[in-house]
Design a protein around this motif. Structure first.
Motif, PDB file in Angstrom:
ATOM      1  N   VAL A 223      17.153  16.841  72.179  1.00  0.00           N
ATOM      2  CA  VAL A 223      17.204  18.110  72.855  1.00  0.00           C
ATOM      3  C   VAL A 223      17.933  18.067  74.028  1.00  0.00           C
ATOM      4  O   VAL A 223      18.678  18.893  74.401  1.00  0.00           O
ATOM      5  CB  VAL A 223      15.762  18.618  72.876  1.00  0.00           C
ATOM      6  CG1 VAL A 223      15.939  19.926  73.877  1.00  0.00           C
ATOM      7  CG2 VAL A 223      15.181  19.072  71.602  1.00  0.00           C
ATOM      8  N   GLY A 228      21.457  24.064  72.601  1.00  0.00           N
ATOM      9  CA  GLY A 228      20.460  25.161  72.242  1.00  0.00           C
ATOM     10  C   GLY A 228      21.366  26.318  72.143  1.00  0.00           C
ATOM     11  O   GLY A 228      22.773  26.228  71.903  1.00  0.00           O
ATOM     12  N   THR A 254      12.730  24.868  79.475  1.00  0.00           N
ATOM     13  CA  THR A 254      11.800  25.027  78.284  1.00  0.00           C
ATOM     14  C   THR A 254      10.631  25.966  78.478  1.00  0.00           C
ATOM     15  O   THR A 254      10.143  25.811  79.688  1.00  0.00           O
ATOM     16  CB  THR A 254      11.407  23.756  77.711  1.00  0.00           C
ATOM     17  OG1 THR A 254      12.371  22.778  77.691  1.00  0.00           O
ATOM     18  CG2 THR A 254      10.898  23.770  76.349  1.00  0.00           C
ATOM     19  N   TRP A 280      15.244  26.594  75.421  1.00  0.00           N
ATOM     20  CA  TRP A 280      14.407  26.296  74.357  1.00  0.00           C
ATOM     21  C   TRP A 280      12.892  26.663  74.409  1.00  0.00           C
ATOM     22  O   TRP A 280      12.454  26.979  75.765  1.00  0.00           O
ATOM     23  CB  TRP A 280      14.154  24.788  74.257  1.00  0.00           C
ATOM     24  CG  TRP A 280      15.246  23.859  73.842  1.00  0.00           C
ATOM     25  CD1 TRP A 280      16.435  23.733  74.398  1.00  0.00           C
ATOM     26  CD2 TRP A 280      15.538  23.615  72.465  1.00  0.00           C
ATOM     27  NE1 TRP A 280      17.565  22.937  73.573  1.00  0.00           N
ATOM     28  CE2 TRP A 280      16.904  23.082  72.234  1.00  0.00           C
ATOM     29  CE3 TRP A 280      14.957  23.828  71.189  1.00  0.00           C
ATOM     30  CZ2 TRP A 280      17.524  22.503  71.130  1.00  0.00           C
ATOM     31  CZ3 TRP A 280      15.563  23.110  70.016  1.00  0.00           C
ATOM     32  CH2 TRP A 280      16.879  22.746  69.838  1.00  0.00           C
TER      33      TRP A 280
END
Lengths: 481, 349
Positions: A223, A228, A254, A280
């Motif tokens: 990640v 993303g 996130t 995310w």
């Protein structure tokens, strides 16, 4: 007016998406319809457009309160005032007023619980409807992953002679479930539109690990290096929080998302994700319904979904814009046991049957089991339904076979992990369909290079965003800072 | 180092003077509307904490309590009562506590903030030329209220944003409150393309536990509201938003009816008969009245001399236990004692 003109006038689109026209035409002809359309393919338009042609209300039975609210919000945003949601959110006064004026609405959303109430039925019997829509119709099937006992009664309540056509909608249903929908809703040789469940722009990856911590390490690495926006699905609320915290510390924007959070926070997160200020989301399966984000590039499953339908629905949140997207299923040894445990965790067991009986014999309401903390509400719904249908011994029998079914459902997901042949083919087969074409970089088994699908994460030097309340309120109210 | 929530809890345990069970603070924080809890507010001067956490779960409460036990701040006895330890008293000396005004707001602070949030969200969208949007506030009543507010204040003119901004800046700037607390308030607001921050996000930015964050948030709302009420003429827009937010008549419904009859010249016995309620219930109502109504004259029930005797006993024996006080001032009934305690050091209404 032609259908296209109505489409343009009320929805601003110039062309129908696959299936919409066929489904709408059949309903206008007075036929029953079952439509299987993947999420994001314009399911709701199938009943909203006829609503502007008919001069009587459309009744939409919907099992998920949040989804219902979302649809009502959307319609109101598009200036549709004659829409109402009848559900447990209403206070008694609002409820009475809504029921009294029910015939004046164009669209009536209703929860199955509400549909079964005496006063609602009386009102519905006294008025005419143009169309009955059963959304998320797979909930009617005990083989479906989301069985709602109340759904079984819809057929009994609405299946009167001279009833209007019924439209059953779902995004994911196997052949068996389709059969159940038709039977339980007493549908009259319905027209079926079955869209292919395959989403060729979603590329199917999988990764196998020895242990759980390795899996987490991989996620953190992946990640921080790839772009993303994305969703990471995991099982527990606790895990959404711990994993999102670790990603935050690694500098990735996130947020955790689960059903136990402040409702306002959940809305904030959805909106931030759609705005693009959040890259995310680490979520339980509570996330996704009603989140209309087109450009989700990755969906990662940190834990095994409890069945294929869930898996399908969750990866289906990627690539709504039609662009290439990546779904990666992660597995560490023993994950299937965890998934099974989670799958049957919220399910009634024999002891609940016994307890239910003893409540009855003491002349106490079995619902007290919920308040006394013996059983969850969802599990009680299932138990209560069967206790009213069958003898206790048969209920136990039934529960154990359903429990077995749920464990088998996890095994079916495991097949995706274990297979060496095409994952896509397996997925499509599961829904009783055949795969026509394989895209490039089809899946892990056919050969898939992640870097062909997703981009490298660009690390933008974000300006220090220390909180500053004055700047913030200025930005909100006068637009500069 | 204790967290905010624990400090508050410790403070409450201290005020209860070890004369109530460990459940009493729980009911107080949730704002339970029972005679006992409401009267305890008066007796132990707990107005500020009443109902500040209406959604606190027993599970969460018990968790915090068990931390107290493990850290040896408190000893729980078998009968459910407790004792504070030396360590607890040490902590109380140096603890800095948040200031609440639970008694006057009772959760209504959230209504105020919901109104403000939707007004700001609407004005922000209006500024961006977006006439329709999905409101974060789903409550129909809030939505209707905001629609009215916007119309009454001529939002179409495009001046409302500036005016509201000025009031928010002016009112908040002059409150003695950390910037951190102001950040928490303002970052919960949303606008066009700017969703509010979640608790998790603010907690990450400010490095605070979420529970503490929410307590600071509530305390800050109370301070802000009090500041608005102090200078109503300065903040005409905010003043509209605080409409019906402060509890004017803190009496429970039934107590209110009793009060009406009492002020109309009915005796307690007459009220008891008329309302078909037990005498003890009417006594509860009178105690509630004594607690809340500055006009209520305790001396029609207890002589000034006796009042002084009770207050002296409270000091001498460091207790508010009725049983003990009854032994010291035997000429008074329990009802009379409760009246005096309720009145004792009444906070300014």
């Amino acid at each position: 007016m032609k259908l296209e003109d109505i489409l343009n006038k009320y929805f601003g689109y110039s062309a129908f998406r696959p299936g919409q026209r066929e489904v709408i035409e059949k309903v206008l002809d007075g036929k029953d319809v079952i439509a299987l359309l993947p999420t994001g393919m314009g399911k709701s338009l199938c009943y909203q457009l006829p609503g502007y042609i008919f001069d009587k209300p459309v009744l939409i039975v919907s099992p998920l309160l949040s989804l219902m609210q979302d649809q009502v919000d959307q319609m109101k945003q598009f200036k549709e005032k004659r829409v109402v949601a009848l559900n447990s959110f209403l206070n008694p006064m609002q409820k009475r007023a809504s029921i009294q004026n029910l015939h004046d609405y164009r669209f009536i959303f209703i929860s199955p619980e509400m549909l079964l109430q005496e006063q609602v039925q009386q009102k519905l019997n006294s008025m005419e409807l143009s169309l009955i829509v059963v959304d998320e119709a797979h909930c009617i099937s005990q083989w479906g992953f989301d069985f709602r006992p109340d759904y079984l009664r819809i057929g009994q309540v609405l299946g009167k002679p001279n009833r209007p056509p019924i439209m059953a909608l779902s995004a994911t249903a196997t052949q068996k479930v389709l059969g159940d929908i038709e039977a339980y809703l007493n549908m009259d040789s319905p027209y079926k539109f079955i869209h292919s469940v395959d989403r060729p722009n979603i590329h199917l990856g999988k990764m196998l690990f020895q242990g759980r911590e390795e899996k987490i390490e991989w996620i953190l690495d992946h990640v921080t290096k790839t772009a993303g926006p994305g969703i990471i699905y995991t099982q527990s609320r606790l895990k959404t929080e711990s994993l999102s915290q670790r990603l935050l510390q690694s500098g990735v924007t996130t947020a955790a998302y689960h059903g136990g959070m402040d409702p306002l926070d959940r809305q904030f997160i959805q909106q931030q994700f759609i705005d693009g200020s959040l890259d995310w989301i680490v979520a339980t399966n509570a996330f996704g319904m009603g989140v209309h984000k087109q450009n989700v590039r990755q969906v990662i499953h940190e834990s095994l979904p409890s069945n294929m339908a869930n898996y399908m629905q969750e990866i289906g949140r990627a690539g709504r814009d039609g662009e290439d997207s990546l779904a990666i299923l992660l597995y560490a040894e023993g994950d299937e046991e965890l998934a099974k445990f989670v799958g049957i965790d919220d399910y009634p067991v024999d002891a609940h049957v016994d307890s239910y009986i003893s409540y009855r014999s003491r002349n106490e309401l079995p619902t007290s089991m919920i308040h006394n903390g013996e059983i969850s509400e969802t599990a009680f719904r299932v138990l209560d339904y069967w206790m009213n249908q069958l003898q206790p011994a048969d209920v136990k029998q039934r529960l154990s076979s359903m429990k077995y079914e749920k464990m088998r459902a996890v095994e079916e997901v495991m097949d995706l992990i274990e297979t060496n042949t095409c994952m896509r083919e397996q997925l499509v087969h599961y829904f009783g369909q055949t795969l026509e074409n394989r895209p490039e970089d089809c899946c892990q088994c056919c050969g898939l290079q992640y870097e062909n699908i997703i981009r490298v994460r660009e690390i933008i030097d974000a300006p220090s965003k220390e909180l500053n309340w004055k700047r913030r309120i200025e930005q909100l109210l006068i637009g500069f800072s | 180092m204790l967290f905010q929530f624990q400090q508050i809890l410790l403070q409450i345990f201290h005020k209860f003077n070890q004369e109530r069970t460990i459940s009493a603070p729980f009911h107080l924080l949730r704002g339970k509307r029972s005679g006992q809890t409401v009267q305890d507010v008066g007796i132990y001067q707990l107005h500020s904490y009443f109902g500040i956490l209406p959604k606190l779960s027993r599970k969460k409460y018990d968790e915090e309590l068990s931390i107290f036990v493990n850290e040896q701040f408190i000893l729980i006895k078998e009968d459910g009562y407790y004792e504070l330890t030396e360590k607890a008293f040490e902590h109380l000396k140096k603890s800095q506590e948040l200031v609440f005004d639970g008694w006057h707001y009772r959760g209504n602070e959230h209504v105020f903030f919901a109104r403000l949030s939707l007004v700001v969200q609407s004005l922000s969208h209006h500024l961006a030329g977006k006439m329709s949007f999905i409101p974060y506030q789903k409550d129909e009543q809030i939505q209707q209220w905001v629609r009215m507010f916007l119309k009454t204040n001529h939002y179409q003119d495009g001046q409302l944003q500036q005016k509201l901004l000025k009031e928010i800046l002016n009112s908040l700037e002059h409150i003695a409150m950390e910037d951190r607390a102001k950040n928490i308030l303002i970052y919960r607001l949303s606008g066009y393309n700017a969703a509010g921050f979640t608790w998790q996000q603010i907690s990450f930015e400010e490095n605070l536990k979420e529970m503490d964050l929410q307590l600071i948030y509530i305390a800050s709302l109370h301070s802000w509201l009090n500041a608005i009420f102090l200078q109503v003429e300065e903040f005409p827009l905010l003043l509209q938003m605080v409409e019906n937010i402060r509890v004017k008549n803190p009496l429970s419904g039934s107590a209110f009816q009793t009060a009406e009859l009492f002020f109309n010249g009915h005796s307690m016995e007459q009220i008891s008969r008329k309302r078909g309620l037990k005498m003890s219930t009417i006594e509860d109502h009178m105690v509630e009245l004594a607690m809340n109504d500055p006009q209520f004259d305790v001396e029609q029930f207890v002589s000034n001399e006796d009042v002084q005797a009770v207050l002296a006993a409270v000091d001498d024996y460091n207790t508010r236990k009725l049983k003990v006080l009854h032994e010291v001032v035997p000429q008074l009934s329990y009802f009379q004692l409760r009246l005096v305690l309720a009145r004792g050091e009444r906070v300014e209404a």
